[in-house]
Design a protein around this motif. Structure first.
Motif, PDB file in Angstrom:
ATOM      1  N   LEU A   1       0.842  -1.192   0.000  1.00 20.59           N
ATOM      2  CA  LEU A   1       0.000   0.000   0.000  1.00 20.59           C
ATOM      3  C   LEU A   1       0.878   1.243   0.000  1.00 20.59           C
ATOM      4  O   LEU A   1       1.807   1.350   0.805  1.00 20.59           O
ATOM      5  CB  LEU A   1      -0.898  -0.004   1.247  1.00 20.59           C
ATOM      6  N   ILE A   2       0.594   2.171  -0.912  1.00 19.79           N
ATOM      7  CA  ILE A   2       1.211   3.499  -0.885  1.00 19.79           C
ATOM      8  C   ILE A   2       0.191   4.431  -0.250  1.00 19.79           C
ATOM      9  O   ILE A   2      -0.845   4.727  -0.840  1.00 19.79           O
ATOM     10  CB  ILE A   2       1.587   3.983  -2.296  1.00 19.79           C
ATOM     11  N   GLN A   3       0.483   4.892   0.960  1.00 22.06           N
ATOM     12  CA  GLN A   3      -0.505   5.664   1.711  1.00 22.06           C
ATOM     13  C   GLN A   3      -0.516   7.147   1.344  1.00 22.06           C
ATOM     14  O   GLN A   3      -1.454   7.855   1.710  1.00 22.06           O
ATOM     15  CB  GLN A   3      -0.243   5.534   3.212  1.00 22.06           C
ATOM     16  N   SER A   4       0.528   7.616   0.695  1.00 22.21           N
ATOM     17  CA  SER A   4       0.741   9.060   0.606  1.00 22.21           C
ATOM     18  C   SER A   4       0.660   9.585  -0.824  1.00 22.21           C
ATOM     19  O   SER A   4       1.570  10.254  -1.290  1.00 22.21           O
ATOM     20  CB  SER A   4       2.104   9.400   1.212  1.00 22.21           C
ATOM     21  N   VAL A   5      -0.439   9.287  -1.515  1.00 27.03           N
ATOM     22  CA  VAL A   5      -0.616   9.770  -2.882  1.00 27.03           C
ATOM     23  C   VAL A   5      -1.371  11.095  -2.823  1.00 27.03           C
ATOM     24  O   VAL A   5      -2.572  11.117  -2.529  1.00 27.03           O
ATOM     25  CB  VAL A   5      -1.361   8.744  -3.745  1.00 27.03           C
ATOM     26  N   GLY A   6      -0.652  12.173  -3.103  1.00 31.26           N
ATOM     27  CA  GLY A   6      -1.227  13.495  -2.892  1.00 31.26           C
ATOM     28  C   GLY A   6      -1.221  14.411  -4.093  1.00 31.26           C
ATOM     29  O   GLY A   6      -1.419  15.620  -3.938  1.00 31.26           O
ATOM     30  N   SER A   7      -1.017  13.878  -5.300  1.00 27.21           N
ATOM     31  CA  SER A   7      -1.073  14.717  -6.496  1.00 27.21           C
ATOM     32  C   SER A   7      -1.501  13.886  -7.692  1.00 27.21           C
ATOM     33  O   SER A   7      -1.305  12.663  -7.720  1.00 27.21           O
ATOM     34  CB  SER A   7       0.285  15.368  -6.779  1.00 27.21           C
ATOM     35  N   LEU A   8      -2.077  14.548  -8.689  1.00 27.73           N
ATOM     36  CA  LEU A   8      -2.474  13.867  -9.910  1.00 27.73           C
ATOM     37  C   LEU A   8      -1.262  13.333 -10.657  1.00 27.73           C
ATOM     38  O   LEU A   8      -1.316  12.255 -11.260  1.00 27.73           O
ATOM     39  CB  LEU A   8      -3.271  14.819 -10.801  1.00 27.73           C
ATOM     40  N   GLU A   9      -0.152  14.087 -10.608  1.00 27.64           N
ATOM     41  CA  GLU A   9       1.069  13.655 -11.279  1.00 27.64           C
ATOM     42  C   GLU A   9       1.598  12.362 -10.671  1.00 27.64           C
ATOM     43  O   GLU A   9       2.079  11.478 -11.385  1.00 27.64           O
ATOM     44  CB  GLU A   9       2.124  14.753 -11.200  1.00 27.64           C
ATOM     45  N   LEU A  10       1.495  12.239  -9.359  1.00 23.89           N
ATOM     46  CA  LEU A  10       1.949  11.024  -8.695  1.00 23.89           C
ATOM     47  C   LEU A  10       1.041   9.842  -9.063  1.00 23.89           C
ATOM     48  O   LEU A  10       1.526   8.723  -9.289  1.00 23.89           O
ATOM     49  CB  LEU A  10       1.974  11.229  -7.180  1.00 23.89           C
ATOM     50  N   LEU A  11      -0.240  10.083  -9.130  1.00 19.57           N
ATOM     51  CA  LEU A  11      -1.155   9.037  -9.577  1.00 19.57           C
ATOM     52  C   LEU A  11      -0.767   8.524 -10.964  1.00 19.57           C
ATOM     53  O   LEU A  11      -0.740   7.312 -11.214  1.00 19.57           O
ATOM     54  CB  LEU A  11      -2.585   9.573  -9.625  1.00 19.57           C
ATOM     55  N   GLU A  12      -0.468   9.453 -11.863  1.00 13.72           N
ATOM     56  CA  GLU A  12      -0.111   9.070 -13.234  1.00 13.72           C
ATOM     57  C   GLU A  12       1.177   8.261 -13.268  1.00 13.72           C
ATOM     58  O   GLU A  12       1.301   7.293 -14.031  1.00 13.72           O
ATOM     59  CB  GLU A  12       0.017  10.330 -14.092  1.00 13.72           C
ATOM     60  N   GLU A  13       2.133   8.642 -12.436  1.00 16.38           N
ATOM     61  CA  GLU A  13       3.414   7.920 -12.410  1.00 16.38           C
ATOM     62  C   GLU A  13       3.235   6.509 -11.857  1.00 16.38           C
ATOM     63  O   GLU A  13       3.835   5.547 -12.358  1.00 16.38           O
ATOM     64  CB  GLU A  13       4.430   8.701 -11.584  1.00 16.38           C
ATOM     65  N   ILE A  14       2.432   6.371 -10.824  1.00 23.91           N
ATOM     66  CA  ILE A  14       2.155   5.045 -10.267  1.00 23.91           C
ATOM     67  C   ILE A  14       1.447   4.180 -11.305  1.00 23.91           C
ATOM     68  O   ILE A  14       1.764   3.000 -11.481  1.00 23.91           O
ATOM     69  CB  ILE A  14       1.324   5.161  -8.973  1.00 23.91           C
ATOM     70  N   GLU A  15       0.489   4.759 -12.000  1.00 22.78           N
ATOM     71  CA  GLU A  15      -0.217   4.023 -13.047  1.00 22.78           C
ATOM     72  C   GLU A  15       0.760   3.534 -14.113  1.00 22.78           C
ATOM     73  O   GLU A  15       0.684   2.373 -14.558  1.00 22.78           O
ATOM     74  CB  GLU A  15      -1.290   4.922 -13.678  1.00 22.78           C
ATOM     75  N   LYS A  16       1.683   4.387 -14.518  1.00 19.82           N
ATOM     76  CA  LYS A  16       2.632   4.029 -15.566  1.00 19.82           C
ATOM     77  C   LYS A  16       3.470   2.821 -15.178  1.00 19.82           C
ATOM     78  O   LYS A  16       3.591   1.855 -15.954  1.00 19.82           O
ATOM     79  CB  LYS A  16       3.551   5.211 -15.871  1.00 19.82           C
ATOM     80  N   TRP A  17       4.006   2.838 -13.966  1.00 17.90           N
ATOM     81  CA  TRP A  17       4.897   1.741 -13.559  1.00 17.90           C
ATOM     82  C   TRP A  17       4.119   0.491 -13.188  1.00 17.90           C
ATOM     83  O   TRP A  17       4.584  -0.635 -13.424  1.00 17.90           O
ATOM     84  CB  TRP A  17       5.803   2.210 -12.425  1.00 17.90           C
ATOM     85  N   ALA A  18       2.939   0.640 -12.613  1.00 13.77           N
ATOM     86  CA  ALA A  18       2.118  -0.532 -12.314  1.00 13.77           C
ATOM     87  C   ALA A  18       1.698  -1.223 -13.607  1.00 13.77           C
ATOM     88  O   ALA A  18       1.668  -2.464 -13.677  1.00 13.77           O
ATOM     89  CB  ALA A  18       0.902  -0.122 -11.502  1.00 13.77           C
ATOM     90  N   ALA A  19       1.394  -0.438 -14.644  1.00 13.28           N
ATOM     91  CA  ALA A  19       1.038  -1.029 -15.939  1.00 13.28           C
ATOM     92  C   ALA A  19       2.212  -1.799 -16.522  1.00 13.28           C
ATOM     93  O   ALA A  19       2.036  -2.895 -17.082  1.00 13.28           O
ATOM     94  CB  ALA A  19       0.575   0.067 -16.893  1.00 13.28           C
TER      95      ALA A  19
END
Length: 230
Positions: free
Chosen positions: A95-113
């Motif tokens: 679990l990543i508890q500290s997602v606080g920006s849209l840019e961070l969401l996009e980066e997590i999506e990119k690497w998880a994909a």
């Protein structure tokens, strides 16, 4: 007191706070905030029955990960996460508890994909509007949650907050209550009431957070002892 004894003491205090609020103590998870504690301390916490371990710093997490420090317990990332460090932890943490920006969401999506997995996250709320802290402003949270739902490799499982430092007992209660209300509202509107985690409360205020509805608390000093920043 050993780490295991400290865990039991914290659990007793958690249970008292839960029962005072008419809640089941078993529904609240204890995350050991293990920043600046070595692999041996992490292993002792796991042996002592901690529900999960949480790290604030990527490099420290990776070093202890290589030492098998977290075997036997879920691993969370609970600190500020820079976008250029995302690739180092996606797939390693539960679990990543500290997602606080849209840019961070996009980066997590990119690497998880790229890894063909779904990364569980919490959306961080900057409930005090502090410039020194990351997180979504309360008024931006619903739009952020809607954006997260468009990412197929991200699963939002709740909210997290770190309120302003308060010197008076009970000073954080209004902040905890506001985040609880946001949690209930967004959970109902967007997530079919399937949220699992409302992560709020640390060593000095976890009992208050539990009375305000927290389902997960992040406790460091009360378990591992005072940190040496020297």
């Amino acid at each position: 007191m050993s780490i295991a004894q400290n865990i039991q003491t914290v659990r007793q205090q958690m249970a008292e706070a839960a029962r005072a609020a008419g809640r089941d103590p078993g529904e609240i998870l204890l995350v050991g905030a293990s920043k600046m504690n070595d692999a041996a301390a992490c292993k002792e916490a796991v042996a002592g029955g901690i529900d999960a371990l949480g790290e604030n710093r990527v490099q420290e997490l990776l070093a202890k990960y290589a030492e098998d420090a977290y075997a036997g317990a879920p691993l969370h990332f609970i600190g500020h996460l820079q976008r250029n460090k995302v690739r180092q932890i996606v797939g390693k943490v539960d679990l990543i508890q500290s997602v606080g920006s849209l840019e961070l969401l996009e980066e997590i999506e990119k690497w998880a994909a790229k890894l063909e997995l779904v990364q569980s996250v919490l959306l961080e709320v900057n409930i005090g509007g502090e410039e020194s802290k990351s997180g979504f402003a309360p008024e931006a949270l619903e739009a952020a949650a809607e954006a997260a739902l468009t990412h197929p490799h991200i699963r939002v499982q709740g909210l997290m907050t770190i309120p302003p430092v308060e010197t008076e007992s009970g000073g954080n209660v209004p902040y905890f209550e506001k985040v609880r209300d946001l949690y209930v509202d967004i959970n109902r509107k967007l997530f079919h009431n399937e949220f699992k985690y409302l992560s709020m409360g640390m060593s000095g205020d976890f009992a208050e957070a539990i009375r305000c509805g927290a389902t997960m608390v992040r406790v460091g000093t009360a378990i591992f002892g005072a940190r040496n920043y020297g």
